[in-house]
Write a protein that holds these residues in place. Sequence first.
Motif, PDB file in Angstrom:
ATOM      1  N   ARG A   1      -3.463   7.681  -2.350  1.00 25.74           N
ATOM      2  CA  ARG A   1      -3.113   9.078  -2.118  1.00 25.74           C
ATOM      3  C   ARG A   1      -4.076   9.732  -1.139  1.00 25.74           C
ATOM      4  NH1 ARG A   1      -0.848   9.321  -7.291  1.00 25.74           N
ATOM      5  NH2 ARG A   1      -2.795   9.743  -8.340  1.00 25.74           N
ATOM      6  N   GLY A   2      -5.278   9.155  -0.987  1.00 30.32           N
ATOM      7  CA  GLY A   2      -6.237   9.698  -0.045  1.00 30.32           C
ATOM      8  C   GLY A   2      -6.043   9.238   1.387  1.00 30.32           C
ATOM      9  N   PHE A   3      -5.069   8.358   1.631  1.00 28.43           N
ATOM     10  CA  PHE A   3      -4.846   7.818   2.980  1.00 28.43           C
ATOM     11  C   PHE A   3      -3.499   8.271   3.519  1.00 28.43           C
ATOM     12  CE2 PHE A   3      -7.644   4.411   1.143  1.00 28.43           C
ATOM     13  CZ  PHE A   3      -8.716   4.600   2.014  1.00 28.43           C
ATOM     14  N   ASP A   4      -3.415   8.429   4.845  1.00 32.91           N
ATOM     15  CA  ASP A   4      -2.103   8.694   5.448  1.00 32.91           C
ATOM     16  C   ASP A   4      -1.514   7.377   5.973  1.00 32.91           C
ATOM     17  OD1 ASP A   4      -3.166   8.160   7.994  1.00 32.91           O
ATOM     18  OD2 ASP A   4      -3.678  10.255   8.313  1.00 32.91           O
ATOM     19  N   SER A   5      -0.273   7.449   6.437  1.00 29.02           N
ATOM     20  CA  SER A   5       0.430   6.204   6.785  1.00 29.02           C
ATOM     21  C   SER A   5      -0.223   5.496   7.966  1.00 29.02           C
ATOM     22  CB  SER A   5       1.900   6.500   7.085  1.00 29.02           C
ATOM     23  OG  SER A   5       1.995   7.455   8.120  1.00 29.02           O
ATOM     24  N   GLU A   6      -0.877   6.257   8.829  1.00 33.20           N
ATOM     25  CA  GLU A   6      -1.551   5.619   9.964  1.00 33.20           C
ATOM     26  C   GLU A   6      -2.756   4.817   9.493  1.00 33.20           C
ATOM     27  OE1 GLU A   6      -3.209   7.711  13.860  1.00 33.20           O
ATOM     28  OE2 GLU A   6      -1.127   8.197  13.385  1.00 33.20           O
ATOM     29  N   GLN A   7      -3.474   5.353   8.517  1.00 35.67           N
ATOM     30  CA  GLN A   7      -4.627   4.635   7.972  1.00 35.67           C
ATOM     31  C   GLN A   7      -4.163   3.394   7.212  1.00 35.67           C
ATOM     32  OE1 GLN A   7      -6.128   8.142   5.934  1.00 35.67           O
ATOM     33  NE2 GLN A   7      -8.010   8.073   7.139  1.00 35.67           N
TER      34      GLN A   7
ATOM     35  N   THR B   1      -3.348   0.720 -11.594  1.00 37.07           N
ATOM     36  CA  THR B   1      -4.365   1.590 -12.174  1.00 37.07           C
ATOM     37  C   THR B   1      -5.094   2.383 -11.096  1.00 37.07           C
ATOM     38  OG1 THR B   1      -5.888  -0.280 -12.158  1.00 37.07           O
ATOM     39  CG2 THR B   1      -4.710   0.160 -14.203  1.00 37.07           C
ATOM     40  N   VAL B   2      -5.896   1.698 -10.308  1.00 35.84           N
ATOM     41  CA  VAL B   2      -6.734   2.406  -9.339  1.00 35.84           C
ATOM     42  C   VAL B   2      -6.081   2.611  -7.980  1.00 35.84           C
ATOM     43  CG1 VAL B   2      -8.931   1.804 -10.383  1.00 35.84           C
ATOM     44  CG2 VAL B   2      -7.890   0.254  -8.736  1.00 35.84           C
ATOM     45  N   MET B   3      -5.220   1.682  -7.554  1.00 34.93           N
ATOM     46  CA  MET B   3      -4.722   1.730  -6.185  1.00 34.93           C
ATOM     47  C   MET B   3      -3.898   2.998  -5.867  1.00 34.93           C
ATOM     48  SD  MET B   3      -6.170  -0.694  -4.653  1.00 34.93           S
ATOM     49  CE  MET B   3      -5.287  -0.483  -3.109  1.00 34.93           C
ATOM     50  N   PRO B   4      -3.075   3.490  -6.779  1.00 34.57           N
ATOM     51  CA  PRO B   4      -2.330   4.710  -6.435  1.00 34.57           C
ATOM     52  C   PRO B   4      -3.258   5.887  -6.155  1.00 34.57           C
ATOM     53  CG  PRO B   4      -1.341   3.638  -8.313  1.00 34.57           C
ATOM     54  CD  PRO B   4      -2.642   2.940  -8.065  1.00 34.57           C
ATOM     55  N   ARG B   5      -4.333   5.996  -6.958  1.00 33.34           N
ATOM     56  CA  ARG B   5      -5.281   7.083  -6.733  1.00 33.34           C
ATOM     57  C   ARG B   5      -5.944   6.949  -5.365  1.00 33.34           C
ATOM     58  NH1 ARG B   5      -9.655   6.963 -10.660  1.00 33.34           N
ATOM     59  NH2 ARG B   5      -8.543   5.276 -11.687  1.00 33.34           N
ATOM     60  N   LEU B   6      -6.302   5.701  -5.022  1.00 36.30           N
ATOM     61  CA  LEU B   6      -6.939   5.467  -3.730  1.00 36.30           C
ATOM     62  C   LEU B   6      -6.004   5.790  -2.570  1.00 36.30           C
ATOM     63  CD1 LEU B   6      -8.842   2.122  -4.266  1.00 36.30           C
ATOM     64  CD2 LEU B   6      -9.754   4.121  -3.099  1.00 36.30           C
TER      65      LEU B   6
ATOM     66  N   LEU C   1       0.828  -1.206   0.000  1.00 36.65           N
ATOM     67  CA  LEU C   1       0.000   0.000   0.000  1.00 36.65           C
ATOM     68  C   LEU C   1       0.861   1.254   0.000  1.00 36.65           C
ATOM     69  CD1 LEU C   1      -2.805  -1.110   2.493  1.00 36.65           C
ATOM     70  CD2 LEU C   1      -2.890  -1.072   0.000  1.00 36.65           C
ATOM     71  N   THR C   2       1.983   1.204   0.721  1.00 32.27           N
ATOM     72  CA  THR C   2       2.883   2.350   0.752  1.00 32.27           C
ATOM     73  C   THR C   2       3.516   2.572  -0.623  1.00 32.27           C
ATOM     74  OG1 THR C   2       3.322   1.893   3.067  1.00 32.27           O
ATOM     75  CG2 THR C   2       4.822   3.402   1.978  1.00 32.27           C
ATOM     76  N   ALA C   3       3.821   1.484  -1.326  1.00 33.48           N
ATOM     77  CA  ALA C   3       4.394   1.595  -2.668  1.00 33.48           C
ATOM     78  C   ALA C   3       3.388   2.212  -3.641  1.00 33.48           C
ATOM     79  CB  ALA C   3       4.836   0.221  -3.164  1.00 33.48           C
ATOM     80  N   PHE C   4       2.112   1.805  -3.535  1.00 33.20           N
ATOM     81  CA  PHE C   4       1.069   2.422  -4.372  1.00 33.20           C
ATOM     82  C   PHE C   4       1.010   3.918  -4.098  1.00 33.20           C
ATOM     83  CE2 PHE C   4      -1.290  -1.830  -4.371  1.00 33.20           C
ATOM     84  CZ  PHE C   4      -1.083  -2.062  -5.716  1.00 33.20           C
ATOM     85  N   GLN C   5       1.030   4.256  -2.803  1.00 34.58           N
ATOM     86  CA  GLN C   5       0.888   5.656  -2.408  1.00 34.58           C
ATOM     87  C   GLN C   5       2.035   6.494  -2.969  1.00 34.58           C
ATOM     88  OE1 GLN C   5       1.614   6.587   1.708  1.00 34.58           O
ATOM     89  NE2 GLN C   5      -0.168   7.931   1.796  1.00 34.58           N
TER      90      GLN C   5
END
Length: 74
Positions: free
Chosen positions: A54-60, A47-52, A35-39
């Motif tokens: 970006r809306g989360f912080d590392s704690e989430q 495709t979709v995961m990087p966009r998703l 998830l951190t790599a997607f972010q």
Amino acid sequence: MLAGACVNCHLAGAAGTTSIPSLQGFSEEQLRSRLTAFQAGQVPAATVMPRLMRGFDSEQIAGLARWFAQPAAR
Ligand code: HEC
């Protein structure tokens, strides 16, 4: 519950009806690093995961990894 949005896509993948990968069999550590790599935009084919993510912080992200590493969440 953050995980609800994930399950919409990822349970469909688990059923084999789409090309979305299942979240089964990942450890908490593996999920967090994916998830951190997607972010960070480090997954070029994604495709979709990087966009998703970006809306989360590392704690989430840590919370999501913990949740999906539990057998009951699958
Ligand atoms: C719109 C549908 C959709 C939603 C919602 C979604 N995902 Fe994904 N997920 C995908 C797709 C498609 C991929 C494959 C990579 C890509 O194309 O971005 C993926 C890949 C992944 C991977 C990598 C799996 C692997 O085999 O490497 C993880 C981990 C993941 N998602 C976790 C999550 C989490 C946690 C959430 C909730 C915050 C979530 N996803 C929400 C569609 C979705």
